[in-house]
Design a protein around this motif. Structure first.
Motif, PDB file in Angstrom:
ATOM      1  N   ALA B 110       0.847  -1.205   0.000  1.00  7.91           N
ATOM      2  CA  ALA B 110       0.000   0.000   0.000  1.00  7.91           C
ATOM      3  C   ALA B 110       0.876   1.247   0.000  1.00  7.91           C
ATOM      4  O   ALA B 110       0.616   2.215  -0.724  1.00  7.91           O
ATOM      5  CB  ALA B 110      -0.933  -0.018   1.201  1.00  7.91           C
ATOM      6  N   GLY B 111       1.951   1.216   0.813  1.00  7.38           N
ATOM      7  CA  GLY B 111       2.880   2.347   0.884  1.00  7.38           C
ATOM      8  C   GLY B 111       3.523   2.624  -0.463  1.00  7.38           C
ATOM      9  O   GLY B 111       3.625   3.766  -0.901  1.00  7.38           O
ATOM     10  N   LEU B 112       3.943   1.531  -1.140  1.00  6.26           N
ATOM     11  CA  LEU B 112       4.591   1.685  -2.449  1.00  6.26           C
ATOM     12  C   LEU B 112       3.622   2.289  -3.457  1.00  6.26           C
ATOM     13  O   LEU B 112       3.972   3.185  -4.216  1.00  6.26           O
ATOM     14  CB  LEU B 112       5.077   0.326  -2.963  1.00  6.26           C
ATOM     15  N   PHE B 113       2.379   1.786  -3.433  1.00  4.35           N
ATOM     16  CA  PHE B 113       1.375   2.322  -4.348  1.00  4.35           C
ATOM     17  C   PHE B 113       1.148   3.803  -4.092  1.00  4.35           C
ATOM     18  O   PHE B 113       1.023   4.598  -5.016  1.00  4.35           O
ATOM     19  CB  PHE B 113       0.052   1.565  -4.193  1.00  4.35           C
ATOM     20  N   PHE B 114       1.114   4.147  -2.801  1.00  6.46           N
ATOM     21  CA  PHE B 114       0.873   5.556  -2.444  1.00  6.46           C
ATOM     22  C   PHE B 114       1.997   6.433  -2.979  1.00  6.46           C
ATOM     23  O   PHE B 114       1.777   7.467  -3.603  1.00  6.46           O
ATOM     24  CB  PHE B 114       0.759   5.679  -0.921  1.00  6.46           C
ATOM     25  N   THR B 115       3.240   5.961  -2.741  1.00  4.25           N
ATOM     26  CA  THR B 115       4.398   6.734  -3.203  1.00  4.25           C
ATOM     27  C   THR B 115       4.380   6.860  -4.720  1.00  4.25           C
ATOM     28  O   THR B 115       4.583   7.951  -5.274  1.00  4.25           O
ATOM     29  CB  THR B 115       5.699   6.031  -2.773  1.00  4.25           C
ATOM     30  N   ALA B 116       4.118   5.700  -5.388  1.00  2.89           N
ATOM     31  CA  ALA B 116       4.097   5.720  -6.852  1.00  2.89           C
ATOM     32  C   ALA B 116       3.019   6.669  -7.343  1.00  2.89           C
ATOM     33  O   ALA B 116       3.219   7.421  -8.303  1.00  2.89           O
ATOM     34  CB  ALA B 116       3.850   4.316  -7.388  1.00  2.89           C
ATOM     35  N   GLY B 117       1.873   6.655  -6.668  1.00  2.00           N
ATOM     36  CA  GLY B 117       0.758   7.527  -7.034  1.00  2.00           C
ATOM     37  C   GLY B 117       1.132   8.985  -6.914  1.00  2.00           C
ATOM     38  O   GLY B 117       0.847   9.797  -7.793  1.00  2.00           O
ATOM     39  N   THR B 118       1.820   9.304  -5.802  1.00  2.00           N
ATOM     40  CA  THR B 118       2.225  10.695  -5.583  1.00  2.00           C
ATOM     41  C   THR B 118       3.197  11.153  -6.667  1.00  2.00           C
ATOM     42  O   THR B 118       3.057  12.243  -7.225  1.00  2.00           O
ATOM     43  CB  THR B 118       2.911  10.828  -4.206  1.00  2.00           C
ATOM     44  N   VAL B 119       4.182  10.278  -6.960  1.00  2.00           N
ATOM     45  CA  VAL B 119       5.186  10.620  -7.989  1.00  2.00           C
ATOM     46  C   VAL B 119       4.500  10.807  -9.331  1.00  2.00           C
ATOM     47  O   VAL B 119       4.738  11.773 -10.058  1.00  2.00           O
ATOM     48  CB  VAL B 119       6.265   9.511  -8.069  1.00  2.00           C
ATOM     49  N   TRP B 120       3.585   9.869  -9.654  1.00  2.00           N
ATOM     50  CA  TRP B 120       2.890   9.925 -10.931  1.00  2.00           C
ATOM     51  C   TRP B 120       2.081  11.214 -11.031  1.00  2.00           C
ATOM     52  O   TRP B 120       2.075  11.876 -12.050  1.00  2.00           O
ATOM     53  CB  TRP B 120       1.994   8.705 -11.055  1.00  2.00           C
ATOM     54  N   LYS B 121       1.425  11.550  -9.888  1.00  2.00           N
ATOM     55  CA  LYS B 121       0.570  12.737  -9.893  1.00  2.00           C
ATOM     56  C   LYS B 121       1.416  13.986 -10.174  1.00  2.00           C
ATOM     57  O   LYS B 121       1.049  14.830 -10.996  1.00  2.00           O
ATOM     58  CB  LYS B 121      -0.123  12.859  -8.535  1.00  2.00           C
ATOM     59  N   SER B 122       2.568  14.066  -9.477  1.00  2.00           N
ATOM     60  CA  SER B 122       3.395  15.253  -9.681  1.00  2.00           C
ATOM     61  C   SER B 122       3.936  15.290 -11.100  1.00  2.00           C
ATOM     62  O   SER B 122       4.036  16.347 -11.719  1.00  2.00           O
ATOM     63  CB  SER B 122       4.541  15.272  -8.665  1.00  2.00           C
ATOM     64  N   HIS B 123       4.226  14.074 -11.652  1.00  2.72           N
ATOM     65  CA  HIS B 123       4.722  13.990 -13.018  1.00  2.72           C
ATOM     66  C   HIS B 123       3.658  14.488 -13.991  1.00  2.72           C
ATOM     67  O   HIS B 123       3.930  15.298 -14.878  1.00  2.72           O
ATOM     68  CB  HIS B 123       5.087  12.537 -13.319  1.00  2.72           C
ATOM     69  N   VAL B 124       2.403  14.017 -13.760  1.00  7.19           N
ATOM     70  CA  VAL B 124       1.308  14.417 -14.632  1.00  7.19           C
ATOM     71  C   VAL B 124       1.088  15.921 -14.535  1.00  7.19           C
ATOM     72  O   VAL B 124       0.900  16.610 -15.528  1.00  7.19           O
ATOM     73  CB  VAL B 124       0.021  13.645 -14.260  1.00  7.19           C
ATOM     74  N   MET B 125       1.184  16.459 -13.303  1.00  3.94           N
ATOM     75  CA  MET B 125       0.978  17.895 -13.126  1.00  3.94           C
ATOM     76  C   MET B 125       2.016  18.694 -13.901  1.00  3.94           C
ATOM     77  O   MET B 125       1.695  19.658 -14.589  1.00  3.94           O
ATOM     78  CB  MET B 125       1.037  18.271 -11.641  1.00  3.94           C
ATOM     79  N   SER B 126       3.268  18.224 -13.804  1.00  4.58           N
ATOM     80  CA  SER B 126       4.302  18.978 -14.510  1.00  4.58           C
ATOM     81  C   SER B 126       4.124  18.842 -16.020  1.00  4.58           C
ATOM     82  O   SER B 126       4.361  19.778 -16.770  1.00  4.58           O
ATOM     83  CB  SER B 126       5.697  18.499 -14.098  1.00  4.58           C
ATOM     84  N   GLU B 127       3.620  17.648 -16.465  1.00  2.35           N
ATOM     85  CA  GLU B 127       3.368  17.470 -17.897  1.00  2.35           C
ATOM     86  C   GLU B 127       2.263  18.391 -18.362  1.00  2.35           C
ATOM     87  O   GLU B 127       2.339  19.009 -19.412  1.00  2.35           O
ATOM     88  CB  GLU B 127       2.960  16.025 -18.182  1.00  2.35           C
ATOM     89  N   GLN B 128       1.218  18.500 -17.503  1.00  2.00           N
ATOM     90  CA  GLN B 128       0.105  19.380 -17.860  1.00  2.00           C
ATOM     91  C   GLN B 128       0.577  20.818 -17.977  1.00  2.00           C
ATOM     92  O   GLN B 128       0.178  21.561 -18.860  1.00  2.00           O
ATOM     93  CB  GLN B 128      -0.996  19.298 -16.796  1.00  2.00           C
ATOM     94  N   ASP B 129       1.464  21.201 -17.053  1.00  3.51           N
ATOM     95  CA  ASP B 129       1.981  22.561 -17.096  1.00  3.51           C
ATOM     96  C   ASP B 129       2.746  22.815 -18.378  1.00  3.51           C
ATOM     97  O   ASP B 129       2.626  23.857 -18.995  1.00  3.51           O
ATOM     98  CB  ASP B 129       2.901  22.828 -15.899  1.00  3.51           C
ATOM     99  N   SER B 130       3.557  21.801 -18.767  1.00  6.67           N
ATOM    100  CA  SER B 130       4.390  22.037 -19.931  1.00  6.67           C
ATOM    101  C   SER B 130       3.597  21.899 -21.218  1.00  6.67           C
ATOM    102  O   SER B 130       4.021  22.373 -22.256  1.00  6.67           O
ATOM    103  CB  SER B 130       5.572  21.066 -19.947  1.00  6.67           C
TER     104      SER B 130
END
Lengths: 195, 291
Positions: B110-130
């Protein structure tokens, strides 16, 4: 209303907690004879309860065997502080109700072919035919299974109200109320059956 | 006890489930009242009829064989479960050990999924920005053009089409952009290759909180769900004393400081809550397109 638990009922030597504890210990140790004793002690009662609730003799046989298999599976997790007697009955009642629910679902799905014989066709042939017993069984099948279950435990098996409350996980007042309703329903059904 | 009271409890009289006092009253009434006695007798008879079903001895059934089958099946099950058919203390504790191990594995997963989710979310956010700058020609990115400064008030037509921020495109029609709309504030196009910084002044840091000037100072009125401040520890009612090491007295000062911070940087806020100062770090983000 002050609770009164009648002791006039017939909870026989089945519920001797000391002998059950010893049996459980021996079964956990892998003693096959102890398992045999447990089956001898309870199987007739379990089969009876399952049959009276489901109204299906063949299903009741399967269910009673499944009850013992479940007991074996869960034996290590059984809390010795609780009543083994109640546990056995609880498993039997729950299995029977699960069976009835699955049968209802199958019927609802139109899968009548795989449904076992219903109450009307229940092989009372396996038993010595007594007209009265058949009529009682048919009448029992006419009332909802929640009430049928409590009637089986109280008036057929003769268990005390507190024991039934323990088995069905109810408070005793609710158990008494259900007994009251069950008897009324049974009487109405009995009158209709006789008419 | 009268008839109506007796009728309300009569199914319980034969079984003796009632309180002894009420039972005695009911029985006394039943002896006197013919109708209630008849009812009572019917319930008693039915109860006796049901009790007869308990006796299974008249069933034509091979109980011995059936019991032997049951024992065999149940014993086989026991053997399968325990391996040897015997349960030792060690096996019991192994069971608990396995349970805890499974729980631990589940928690770690569950912890790994949470971390992966957070990283993915920030990645998606930065992609959306760019994405906003996705139409920037590659050569423009790589060119070493000099900084270009466009003051506020200049017509937007001074800008290249790709340089116009999306929110202005959404706000104005093509004609407005061409002839009438003005640059909302000073824009400096840097020669820096990073497209986020090329249009830097329009992309001041966004903390995702609503603030208001009150008698206590700059007070947080709310937090944008999912925004940079959400989950950082800051809460509505906190008073912001300083931002990025600079004391702030009002909302405008906070906005000025944030305008000088690039999205992605960490901002340390000193807040006051119940008279106690606390440091809270928020990672600034680019404002969403609709702001």
């Amino acid at each position: 209303m002050k609770k009164k638990d009648s002791d006039t009922f017939r909870e026989s030597a089945l519920s001797d907690p000391d002998s059950d504890t010893e049996l459980i210990f021996r079964i956990k140790e892998g003693d096959r004879d102890a398992l045999g004793e447990l089956v001898d002690t309870y199987q007739k009662r379990i089969l009876s309860v399952a049959y009276r609730i489901t109204g299906d003799w063949h299903a009741a046989q399967d269910l009673s065997q499944e009850v013992f298999i479940t007991l074996m599976e869960k034996m290590d997790t059984f809390d010795p502080e609780r009543s083994f007697f109640s546990w056995v009955y609880r498993v039997a009642v729950n299995r029977s109700i699960d069976y009835l629910r699955s049968r209802t679902r199958e019927k609802a799905a139109g899968n009548r072919g795989s449904v076992r014989a219903s109450v009307a066709e229940t092989p009372e042939q396996a038993m010595i035919r007594t007209e009265k017993k058949e009529k009682v069984q048919k009448t029992l099948a006419r009332i909802p299974f929640q009430y049928r279950t409590i009637l089986v435990l109280r008036d057929i098996e003769g268990l005390s109200t507190s024991r039934i409350a323990d088995i069905l996980d109810l408070i005793p007042a609710t158990a008494r109320w259900r007994i009251f309703q069950a008897r009324k329903l049974f009487r109405e059904a009995w009158d209709r059956e006789g008419a | 006890m009268d008839c109506s009271a007796c009728r309300r409890i009569i199914p319980l009289v034969p079984g003796g489930e009632l309180d002894s006092e009420i039972q005695a009253q009911a029985l006394a009434h039943i002896q006197e009242c013919d109708q209630c006695r008849k009812e009572y007798e019917q319930y008693t008879a039915l109860r006796d009829t049901l009790a007869e079903l308990k006796d299974m001895d008249d069933v034509r059934f091979n109980w011995e064989q059936f019991s032997a089958d049951t024992v065999e099946k149940a014993f086989q099950k026991r053997k399968t479960d325990t391996g040897s058919g015997r349960t030792s203390v060690m096996q019991g504790s192994n069971r608990y050990f396995r349970f805890f191990m499974r729980a631990a594995v589940l928690l770690i997963t569950a912890g790994l999924f949470f971390t992966a989710g957070t990283v993915w979310k920030s990645h998606v956010m930065s992609e959306q920005d760019s994405e906003e700058y996705a139409d920037v020609p590659a050569q423009e990115n790589e060119s070493a053009a000099p900084d270009r400064h466009i003051p506020a008030g200049e017509p937007l037509r001074e800008l290249e089409e790709w340089e116009i921020p999306r929110f202005l495109k959404e706000k104005y029609s093509a004609d407005d952009l061409e002839y009438s709309a003005a640059v909302p504030k000073d824009i400096t196009f840097s020669s820096n290759k990073d497209p986020e910084i090329r249009t830097g002044l329009l992309r001041s840091a966004w903390l995702g909180m609503y603030v208001q000037d009150t008698e206590y100072g700059v007070t947080v009125k709310g937090i944008v769900r999912g925004g940079p401040s959400h989950g950082s520890g800051i809460a509505a009612g906190d008073v912001i004393i300083s931002c990025a090491g600079r004391h702030i007295a009002n909302r405008d000062e906070l906005c000025k400081i944030l305008a000088s911070i690039q999205p992605g940087n960490r901002v340390i806020l000193v807040i006051k809550r119940h008279g106690t100062k606390r440091n809270i770090t928020v990672t600034a983000a680019a404002p969403p397109h609709h702001l």
